[in-house]
Write an enzyme that holds these catalytic residues in place. Structure first.
Site, mmCIF file in Angstrom:
data_model
loop_
_atom_site.group_PDB
_atom_site.id
_atom_site.type_symbol
_atom_site.label_atom_id
_atom_site.label_comp_id
_atom_site.label_asym_id
_atom_site.label_seq_id
_atom_site.Cartn_x
_atom_site.Cartn_y
_atom_site.Cartn_z
ATOM 1 N N GLU A 23 0.783 -1.221 -0.040
ATOM 2 C CA GLU A 23 -0.011 0.012 -0.017
ATOM 3 C C GLU A 23 0.859 1.402 -0.011
ATOM 4 O OE1 GLU A 23 -1.557 1.583 3.597
ATOM 5 O OE2 GLU A 23 -1.176 -0.006 4.723
ATOM 6 N N LYS A 85 -5.335 10.907 1.569
ATOM 7 C CA LYS A 85 -5.521 9.366 1.582
ATOM 8 C C LYS A 85 -6.861 8.845 1.078
ATOM 9 C CE LYS A 85 -6.617 7.080 6.061
ATOM 10 N NZ LYS A 85 -6.631 7.330 7.620
ATOM 11 N N VAL A 105 -5.359 0.217 2.922
ATOM 12 C CA VAL A 105 -5.592 -1.050 2.995
ATOM 13 C C VAL A 105 -6.896 -1.366 2.126
ATOM 14 C CG1 VAL A 105 -6.304 -3.334 4.232
ATOM 15 C CG2 VAL A 105 -4.500 -1.685 5.167
ATOM 16 N N ALA A 140 -12.939 1.642 7.097
ATOM 17 C CA ALA A 140 -13.400 0.938 5.977
ATOM 18 C C ALA A 140 -12.762 -0.172 5.499
ATOM 19 C CB ALA A 140 -13.234 1.929 4.779
ATOM 20 N N ASP A 141 -11.404 -0.477 6.122
ATOM 21 C CA ASP A 141 -10.683 -1.371 5.857
ATOM 22 C C ASP A 141 -11.450 -2.813 6.098
ATOM 23 O OD1 ASP A 141 -8.643 0.329 5.256
ATOM 24 O OD2 ASP A 141 -7.342 -0.296 6.945
ATOM 25 N N LYS A 158 -3.206 -2.071 15.573
ATOM 26 C CA LYS A 158 -2.481 -1.536 16.779
ATOM 27 C C LYS A 158 -3.545 -1.225 17.579
ATOM 28 C CE LYS A 158 1.034 1.668 14.835
ATOM 29 N NZ LYS A 158 0.781 1.487 13.481
HETATM 30 N N1 PSU Z 1 -2.303 1.455 10.674
HETATM 31 C C1 PSU Z 1 -1.058 1.323 10.596
HETATM 32 N N2 PSU Z 1 -0.369 1.794 9.850
HETATM 33 C C2 PSU Z 1 -1.000 2.456 8.762
HETATM 34 C C3 PSU Z 1 -2.324 2.526 8.648
HETATM 35 C C4 PSU Z 1 -2.974 1.749 9.735
HETATM 36 O O1 PSU Z 1 -0.243 0.851 11.614
HETATM 37 O O2 PSU Z 1 -0.259 3.145 7.794
HETATM 38 C C5 PSU Z 1 -2.815 3.055 7.637
HETATM 39 C C6 PSU Z 1 -3.261 2.234 6.535
HETATM 40 O O3 PSU Z 1 -3.366 2.526 5.122
HETATM 41 C C7 PSU Z 1 -4.960 1.897 6.861
HETATM 42 C C8 PSU Z 1 -5.499 2.946 7.171
HETATM 43 O O4 PSU Z 1 -5.639 1.295 5.959
HETATM 44 O O5 PSU Z 1 -4.202 3.803 7.938
HETATM 45 C C9 PSU Z 1 -6.448 3.283 8.056
HETATM 46 O O6 PSU Z 1 -7.081 4.448 8.188
HETATM 47 P P1 PSU Z 1 -8.564 4.611 8.830
HETATM 48 O O7 PSU Z 1 -8.362 4.170 10.360
HETATM 49 O O8 PSU Z 1 -8.876 5.933 8.625
HETATM 50 O O9 PSU Z 1 -9.444 3.637 8.150
#
Ligand code: PSU
Ligand code: MN
Length: 305
Positions: A23, A85, A105, A140-141, A158
């Site tokens: 990614e 993003k 993701v 949304a992942d 995390k």
């Molecule tokens: N978690 C990590 N490192 C990252 C991300 C998540 O430890 O770089 C990034 C990935 O691209 C993941 C996105 O898909 O953050 C998720 O963002 P959100 O929580 O806004 O859906």
């Protein structure tokens, strides 16, 4: 969907060779410059050394790309958060306006699936945020894992997230959560979370057989393989959890919401730990690249053309 692939990726897919997607949000929003570029290039190298073909995914001038050039990867690195993003909801705007976009993701899965790539290696996935019962902030992942046919190899999620709720949503969406030689869900910086995965994988052949069973029965959706960070790079759980709590408190006091949350927390944690978390983050991505390529190779050997 129209995806620009480089000649190497195209040929590897045609010949049934193991291609591994990567990614670009991890480059632009997940790590600081220049470590982001160094890591992205090194991960590609590790995939090659282990017998795979890397395909870093991103959006360049409105075009979905699987297999960015080194120059493009460098540009994602130094531009960082200037590049939007892009999640599933953002994709049409980015394509129609001819913008660059960093794929999360979710979007990396969409583009990988469109290109015919089964395997995707990253660091951590998004999930259910702590306090989601108030904010409704669920990445949304998880939705994408529920519907798009790609296997994601990560180091768990995390602890900035509510891991228990994240597992509940993955269960609802029908996503197998497999532990690489462990029955415990790894929590990114740490090998343990106190939570169980659905199944502990013995080896790459077993992983390949599970993916094949899902694909051949037409059960749409992703497979999640969680690979614990190597012991020597893992962090002290008490210490990292205290850091995470203080990063979340600061985020809340600043009123940061929505898609800004995850990038803010990643940067804040790296800042508070003085780079220690970044070093762990980099190592776990390398480790995932190795495991992911091993599984991809096994899958191609057993079920490929
Ligand atoms: N978690 C990590 N490192 C990252 C991300 C998540 O430890 O770089 C990034 C990935 O691209 C993941 C996105 O898909 O953050 C998720 O963002 P959100 O929580 O806004 O859906
Ligand atoms: Mn969110």
């Amino acid at each position: 969907m129209n995806v620009r692939m480089n000649a190497e990726v195209e040929q590897a897919l045609r010949e049934g060779k193991p291609v591994v997607a990567l990614e670009s949000t991890i480059i632009s929003h997940g790590m600081p410059y220049p470590q982001n570029v160094e890591t992205a290039l090194q991960v590609e190298k590790i995939i090659r050394e282990n017998g795979g073909v890397p395909a870093t995914v991103g959006i360049i001038g409105g075009v979905c790309v699987a297999g960015m050039t080194e120059e493009e990867i460098r540009e994602f690195g130094w531009k960082g958060q200037e590049i939007p993003k892009v999640s599933r909801r953002d994709l049409p705007v980015i394509m129609a306006t001819g913008s660059w976009g960093a794929t999360t993701v979710a979007t990396t899965m969409i583009i990988a699936a469109a290109a015919g790539i089964e395997f995707f290696v990253t660091g951590g996935i998004g999930g259910v945020h702590r306090g989601a019962e108030q904010t409704f902030d669920i990445s949304a992942d998880l939705e994408e894992l529920g519907r798009t046919n790609v296997t994601v190899i990560c180091a768990g999620a995390k602890a900035i997230l509510d891991l228990e709720k994240t597992l509940e949503v993955l269960e609802t969406k029908g996503v197998p959560v497999l532990g690489w030689q462990t029955d415990e869900l790894p929590a990114f910086y740490t090998r343990t979370s106190g939570l169980k995965v659905d199944h502990a994988l013995k080896d790459a052949a077993e992983a390949a057989a599970i993916i094949h069973a899902k694909r051949s029965f037409g059960l749409d959706g992703g497979v999640l393989i969680t690979n614990p960070i190597p012991e020597e790079y893992s962090m002290d759980p008490e210490e990292i959890n205290a850091v995470i709590r203080s990063a979340i408190a600061e985020m809340d006091s600043l009123g940061i919401k929505g898609k800004e949350c995850t990038p803010f927390l990643l940067a804040k944690i790296a800042e508070i730990t003085g780079g220690e978390s970044l070093a762990s983050n980099i190592r776990l991505v390398f480790n995932n690249a190795k495991t992911g390529t091993e599984i991809a190779k096994e899958y191609c050997k057993a079920y490929g053309k």
